[in-house]
Structures are given as structure tokens and as C-alpha cells.
Design a protein around this motif. Structure first.
Motif, PDB file in Angstrom:
ATOM      1  N   LEU A   1       0.840  -1.195   0.000  1.00 31.28           N
ATOM      2  CA  LEU A   1       0.000   0.000   0.000  1.00 31.28           C
ATOM      3  C   LEU A   1       0.875   1.244   0.000  1.00 31.28           C
ATOM      4  O   LEU A   1       2.046   1.198   0.365  1.00 31.28           O
ATOM      5  CB  LEU A   1      -0.897   0.021   1.245  1.00 31.28           C
TER       6      LEU A   1
ATOM      7  N   GLN B   1      -2.063   5.276   2.749  1.00 33.21           N
ATOM      8  CA  GLN B   1      -3.084   4.236   2.891  1.00 33.21           C
ATOM      9  C   GLN B   1      -2.754   3.346   4.087  1.00 33.21           C
ATOM     10  O   GLN B   1      -3.615   3.044   4.907  1.00 33.21           O
ATOM     11  CB  GLN B   1      -3.176   3.375   1.622  1.00 33.21           C
ATOM     12  N   ARG B   2      -1.492   2.935   4.191  1.00 32.56           N
ATOM     13  CA  ARG B   2      -1.069   2.068   5.285  1.00 32.56           C
ATOM     14  C   ARG B   2      -1.270   2.777   6.628  1.00 32.56           C
ATOM     15  O   ARG B   2      -1.808   2.216   7.574  1.00 32.56           O
ATOM     16  CB  ARG B   2       0.392   1.659   5.099  1.00 32.56           C
TER      17      ARG B   2
ATOM     18  N   ARG C   1      -8.756   7.206   1.029  1.00 37.36           N
ATOM     19  CA  ARG C   1      -7.506   6.470   1.288  1.00 37.36           C
ATOM     20  C   ARG C   1      -7.792   5.123   1.939  1.00 37.36           C
ATOM     21  O   ARG C   1      -7.210   4.100   1.561  1.00 37.36           O
ATOM     22  CB  ARG C   1      -6.609   7.283   2.222  1.00 37.36           C
TER      23      ARG C   1
ATOM     24  N   GLY D   1      -7.243   1.614   0.171  1.00 35.63           N
ATOM     25  CA  GLY D   1      -6.306   0.715   0.840  1.00 35.63           C
ATOM     26  C   GLY D   1      -6.932  -0.642   1.111  1.00 35.63           C
ATOM     27  O   GLY D   1      -6.293  -1.682   0.919  1.00 35.63           O
TER      28      GLY D   1
ATOM     29  N   ARG E   1      -7.177  -2.587  -2.170  1.00 43.37           N
ATOM     30  CA  ARG E   1      -5.870  -3.130  -2.554  1.00 43.37           C
ATOM     31  C   ARG E   1      -5.458  -4.276  -1.639  1.00 43.37           C
ATOM     32  O   ARG E   1      -4.912  -5.276  -2.094  1.00 43.37           O
ATOM     33  CB  ARG E   1      -4.813  -2.027  -2.544  1.00 43.37           C
TER      34      ARG E   1
END
Length: 194
Positions: free
Chosen positions: A143, A147-148, A178, A182, A185
Motif C-alpha cells: 500500500l 493508505q497504510r 484512502r 487501501g 488493494r
């Protein structure tokens, strides 16, 4: 989700939703109908994106709306908007459903494997758990940093979207995007729901 109530002319603003939640907290059915009409569509949409299965999504969305009725007294306006509170519950409930399905599938696979082995292999299970944790770490690294960080604050530290936005000095809509991106993904990397 079937709604016996006709749609309102317009959705109440957050101030009005906060007032309605206070009324729901003391058992006002009419106030609940208005809250339901205001958020049920968004709840179903969020749950549907996570679960992908329409029937399960409808079931989980109904569970969330029941939880809104039952937990209305626990809503705290100072911690965020009504819609964000409800959607957070919906997200948690949908993720729990995904985890339950995965756990069930894993249990069935382990049970089938156990039928072919005579002894329980605790070491193998620990290795499997370690590999799964490593897989999650690997996917988190894939990510973007924001995002993380957003996912970590929201799901590991339990912050609301509003609190995450404030910590990151970002608009709430940006923070929500975000986190949503995230999660998508992460889900795709882990192969969840594929």
C-alpha cells in the motif's frame, strides 16, 4: 433491502440525524424510520462492496440497521457524524462476516486434512499462522504510505475516520478514500472474495 417506508424528500443533515439518534436512543420508532431511510442505502452499498454477495450483503446490512436501533444510546456526537458511526459498524460487521467465512473454510480444510493424518500437528499450524501474518505484512507494504497509515490508525488503533483525518491534517473525504482504496488493494492482494 426492502423498506416499507417511502423515501424522504431529502436526507436530513448531520445535525438533524444527531437529534434523531437521541430520539432513537429512547425508543422513538418514527425517528428510527428517518434514520433508517437516511443511511440504509449507504450501509448496503458499503457492505455489498466488501462481501460482493447480494444475499449476504442484505443480511449483514439488516443486522447493522438492527444494531443501530439497539446501540443508539451509545452513539456519541462528539466522536463523529451519525453516518460515519453507522458505516463504521457496517464495515466492521462486513469484515467480521468475511473473516467468519475464511475461518470456516480454513476449519473445514483443516478437518479434512486431519482425517488424513493421525496426529495433530501444532508446529504446522504455527507455521501457517506465521505465514498468514507475513502475507498480511507483505500486502500492507504494497500500500501507499498514507493508505497504510490510515488503515493502521483506523483498524489497529480503533480511531474514527474523523480522528484519522485530523491526525493526518487531511479532509475527511480524502481520508475515507484512502482507507477505502487501501482496503480494496489489501483485499485484492490477499485474494479475499476472489
Amino acid at each position: 433491502m426492502s423498506d416499507p417506508c417511502p423515501a424522504p424528500a431529502r436526507r436530513p443533515d448531520d445535525h438533524r440525524l444527531r437529534e434523531l439518534m437521541a430520539e432513537v436512543a429512547v425508543g422513538d420508532h418514527d425517528a428510527y424510520r428517518l434514520v433508517y431511510r437516511s443511511v440504509a442505502g449507504q450501509v448496503f452499498g458499503l457492505v455489498r462492496r466488501i462481501l460482493r454477495d447480494p444475499a449476504q450483503s442484505e443480511e449483514v446490512a439488516q443486522e447493522v440497521m438492527l444494531q443501530v436501533w439497539q446501540a443508539a444510546a451509545r452513539y456519541r456526537p462528539e466522536r463523529g457524524e451519525v453516518v460515519a458511526w453507522v458505516l463504521t459498524m457496517a464495515h466492521h460487521r462486513a469484515v467480521d462476516r468475511v473473516r467468519q467465512a475464511q475461518a470456516s473454510a480454513e476449519r473445514e480444510a483443516r478437518a479434512a486434512a486431519h482425517q488424513h493424518t493421525t496426529a495433530f500437528d501444532e508446529v504446522a499450524e504455527k507455521v501457517q499462522d506465521s505465514l498468514e501474518r507475513e502475507r498480511v505484512r507483505h500486502c500492507l507494504k504494497a500500500l501507499t504510505e498514507v493508505q497504510r497509515q490510515s488503515l493502521t490508525l483506523a483498524y489497529y488503533r480503533g480511531l474514527t475516520y474523523q480522528q484519522v483525518a485530523e491526525l493526518q491534517h487531511a479532509p475527511l473525504s480524502t481520508t475515507k478514500t484512502r482507507i477505502r482504496d487501501g482496503l480494496i488493494r489489501l483485499r485484492d492482494c490477499l485474494g479475499v472474495g476472489s
